[in-house]
Design a protein around this motif. Structure first.
Motif, PDB file in Angstrom:
ATOM      1  N   ARG A 133       0.837  -1.200   0.000  1.00 15.71           N
ATOM      2  CA  ARG A 133       0.000   0.000   0.000  1.00 15.71           C
ATOM      3  C   ARG A 133       0.872   1.250   0.000  1.00 15.71           C
ATOM      4  NH1 ARG A 133      -4.137   1.035   4.924  1.00 15.71           N
ATOM      5  NH2 ARG A 133      -5.390  -0.584   3.969  1.00 15.71           N
TER       6      ARG A 133
ATOM      7  N   ALA B  28       0.982   4.056  -2.935  1.00 14.61           N
ATOM      8  CA  ALA B  28       0.678   5.447  -2.605  1.00 14.61           C
ATOM      9  C   ALA B  28       1.808   6.371  -3.039  1.00 14.61           C
ATOM     10  CB  ALA B  28       0.436   5.585  -1.103  1.00 14.61           C
ATOM     11  N   LEU B  29       3.035   5.947  -2.789  1.00 21.95           N
ATOM     12  CA  LEU B  29       4.168   6.799  -3.147  1.00 21.95           C
ATOM     13  C   LEU B  29       4.293   6.953  -4.660  1.00 21.95           C
ATOM     14  CD1 LEU B  29       6.809   5.604  -0.526  1.00 21.95           C
ATOM     15  CD2 LEU B  29       5.530   7.758  -0.546  1.00 21.95           C
TER      16      LEU B  29
ATOM     17  N   THR C  51       1.956   7.283  -6.706  1.00 20.91           N
ATOM     18  CA  THR C  51       1.026   8.303  -7.202  1.00 20.91           C
ATOM     19  C   THR C  51       1.635   9.695  -7.141  1.00 20.91           C
ATOM     20  OG1 THR C  51       0.000   8.736  -5.044  1.00 20.91           O
ATOM     21  CG2 THR C  51      -0.961   6.965  -6.376  1.00 20.91           C
ATOM     22  N   LEU C  52       2.647   9.872  -6.290  1.00 22.51           N
ATOM     23  CA  LEU C  52       3.264  11.192  -6.143  1.00 22.51           C
ATOM     24  C   LEU C  52       4.281  11.492  -7.229  1.00 22.51           C
ATOM     25  CD1 LEU C  52       4.003  11.108  -2.292  1.00 22.51           C
ATOM     26  CD2 LEU C  52       2.068  12.196  -3.438  1.00 22.51           C
TER      27      LEU C  52
ATOM     28  N   ARG D 137      -7.854   9.943  -8.682  1.00 25.00           N
ATOM     29  CA  ARG D 137      -6.395  10.049  -8.659  1.00 25.00           C
ATOM     30  C   ARG D 137      -5.949  11.245  -7.810  1.00 25.00           C
ATOM     31  NH1 ARG D 137      -1.574   9.026 -10.516  1.00 25.00           N
ATOM     32  NH2 ARG D 137      -0.242  10.714 -11.205  1.00 25.00           N
TER      33      ARG D 137
ATOM     34  N   ARG E 116      -6.199  10.408  -4.248  1.00 22.97           N
ATOM     35  CA  ARG E 116      -5.128   9.511  -3.796  1.00 22.97           C
ATOM     36  C   ARG E 116      -3.810  10.271  -3.618  1.00 22.97           C
ATOM     37  NH1 ARG E 116      -6.275   4.371  -7.773  1.00 22.97           N
ATOM     38  NH2 ARG E 116      -8.084   3.569  -6.644  1.00 22.97           N
ATOM     39  N   ILE E 117      -3.535  11.155  -4.567  1.00 19.94           N
ATOM     40  CA  ILE E 117      -2.293  11.929  -4.452  1.00 19.94           C
ATOM     41  C   ILE E 117      -2.315  12.776  -3.185  1.00 19.94           C
ATOM     42  CG2 ILE E 117      -0.982  13.822  -5.475  1.00 19.94           C
ATOM     43  CD1 ILE E 117      -1.800  12.714  -8.236  1.00 19.94           C
TER      44      ILE E 117
ATOM     45  N   ALA F 109      -1.926  10.543  -0.161  1.00 15.50           N
ATOM     46  CA  ALA F 109      -0.559  10.049  -0.007  1.00 15.50           C
ATOM     47  C   ALA F 109       0.348  11.151   0.531  1.00 15.50           C
ATOM     48  CB  ALA F 109      -0.033   9.541  -1.354  1.00 15.50           C
TER      49      ALA F 109
ATOM     50  N   LEU G 193      -3.490   6.244   5.104  1.00 19.16           N
ATOM     51  CA  LEU G 193      -3.948   6.340   3.716  1.00 19.16           C
ATOM     52  C   LEU G 193      -5.446   6.114   3.567  1.00 19.16           C
ATOM     53  CD1 LEU G 193      -1.092   4.462   1.882  1.00 19.16           C
ATOM     54  CD2 LEU G 193      -1.622   6.896   1.743  1.00 19.16           C
TER      55      LEU G 193
ATOM     56  N   PHE H  84      -7.320   4.928  -0.516  1.00 12.35           N
ATOM     57  CA  PHE H  84      -6.794   3.791  -1.271  1.00 12.35           C
ATOM     58  C   PHE H  84      -7.684   2.557  -1.145  1.00 12.35           C
ATOM     59  CE2 PHE H  84      -3.386   6.602  -1.620  1.00 12.35           C
ATOM     60  CZ  PHE H  84      -2.589   6.177  -2.658  1.00 12.35           C
TER      61      PHE H  84
END
Lengths: 252, 190
Positions: free
Chosen positions: A47, A51-52, A54-55, B98, B101-102, B105, B158, B162
């Motif tokens: 996870r 998540a990372l 997406t950055l 998206r 999510r960004i 995160a 998160l 997610f």
């Protein structure tokens, strides 16, 4: 005996020795609770990775920037005595452009006074700054995002662009700025008084011409493609003959 | 040390690491370039270059007050952007998902301490615990504990952004027992 998160993560991350791994596997076979906790950690790890990701954005400068390449080239072994080149690399494009602009202001003044003793000095300085921006003339083409600006001389300015024409799109605009400005992600620049040379350009090149210029010309591969006269910007008939795409941005 | 080769080998990962750390593409580019400039003064054996670059970049980020100020501003802006209305959050549009999510995160990452964030990101880049300890300047024996805690905190923070991703993963990436697919490949990393 219950294993700690630290031990489980170390197992997951391959930080255990071979003996420790064997011991951990045997323990996990005998301990469903710790096997479940290992799955939790594994899932958390996945996870985190998702998540990372997406950055992430594409890294700029897949090729080394010109300033850094120049510093590396000028750094003798042991790499400790190229301070000026490293300073140039450290300053980056904008600071160098600011320095170039300052020198070019001096250049304009010096050129306005016939016989001025500053004339040669300023010319050399302009050339040096141009080299700093564009790299040594004999060096390889150095792509990199950058922009340069120059003051018109006697109201005139020339922007000369060259590059693989099929990959080139030049957008010309008129601005209220007093200087001509050229920006490109992949190109090498050379700035002289009243002139910007853009070589090895690929992709988009943006040219901004000062409305106050009495005459401004944009050339691509030696062919005049756009001209600004008395505040009016026009494409030349030759603009459509090459493979480079030439666009005029409507006045805002 | 071949500087060109070092640049091409390490630039993408270093940029990814720094960008994740600072959240600002321009700032990340500056830090990465400065790290490579400093490498010019430190010719190193090839196998030391990567860890050295990451250590220098980490220190640059940590020591530069300008970056901290800029990060705080970006963080504040990001919190505002992540304050999505319920309707917007439920919008099935992929772009909205998206963006959510960004934002999630980034918020989760920024909620970690600076040290935990650096450690977690270095682990993501595949560094060994000993290398992380050296770069972050913590006791080698504490890396596992700190990492496990940071991992759980980050993953827990998160939710729920997610959840959709995990549902998709469960549908497409599960093993027969319903657990997330992930072999013990990492356990063989050594």
């Amino acid at each position: 005996m219950r294993r700690s998160d630290e031990e489980l993560l170390a197992y997951l991350d391959g930080e255990l020795s071979a003996d420790e791994r064997r011991s951990m596997r045997a323990h996990l076979d005998a301990s469903p609770e710790d096997a479940r906790r290992l799955d939790e950690l594994r899932f958390a790890s996945r996870r985190v990775t998702a998540a990372l990701e997406t950055l992430d954005v594409p890294a700029p400068w897949p090729e080394m920037p010109a300033t850094l390449r120049e510093a590396a080239r000028n750094a003798p072994r042991p790499l400790t005595s190229a301070p000026s080149a490293r300073r140039a690399a450290r300053f980056g494009g904008r600071s160098v452009v600011a320095a170039a602009a300052l020198i070019l202001v001096l250049a304009a003044g010096a050129y306005a006074v016939p016989g001025s003793p500053l004339r040669d000095f300023v010319s050399r300085s302009v050339s040096a700054i141009g080299s700093l921006i564009g790299g040594a003339p004999e060096g390889p083409a150095d792509p990199g995002p950058s922009e340069v600006a120059v003051d018109p001389i006697d109201g005139r300015v020339l922007v000369a662009i060259s590059g693989p024409s099929r990959d080139l799109r030049v957008t010309v605009a008129v601005t209220m700025d007093e200087r001509a400005n050229v920006s490109a992600r992949v190109a090498s620049f050379r700035v002289e008084a009243g002139r910007i040379d853009v070589t090895d350009a690929r992709g988009d090149v943006r040219v901004e011409l000062p409305r106050s210029a009495t005459g401004a010309v944009v050339e691509v591969d030696g062919v005049e493609v756009a001209r600004l006269v008395d505040g009016v910007l026009r494409l030349t008939p030759e603009a459509g003959t090459g493979t480079a795409e030439i666009l005029i941005e409507p006045a805002g | 040390m071949d500087f060109d080769a070092a640049y091409h080998s390490h630039h993408p990962a270093l940029y990814r690491y720094v960008h994740r750390l600072v959240g600002d593409p321009d700032l990340a580019a500056d830090v990465v370039q400065e790290s490579f400039v400093r490498l010019l003064d430190h010719p190193l054996p090839d196998d030391e270059v990567r860890r050295w670059l990451f250590t220098v970049a980490t220190n640059l980020v940590r020591d530069d007050a300008r970056m901290r100020t800029r990060r705080q501003r970006l963080l504040a802006e990001r919190y505002e952007r992540s304050d999505l209305s319920p309707d917007a959050a439920e919008e099935p549009d992929r772009t909205a998902v998206r963006s959510e999510r960004i934002a999630a995160a980034r918020v989760a990452l920024d909620a970690l301490s600076e040290r935990d964030r650096q450690m977690l990101l270095m682990r993501e880049e595949g560094f060994r615990y000993a290398e992380i300890a050296e770069a972050i300047d913590v006791a080698p024996g504490s890396v596992g504990t700190l990492l496990a805690r940071a991992l759980r905190r980050f993953a827990g923070a998160l939710d729920p952004a997610f959840r959709t991703y995990e549902k998709e993963e469960a549908e497409h990436g599960s093993d027969e027992g319903g657990n997330p697919v992930d072999s013990d490949a990492n356990a063989e990393r050594s």
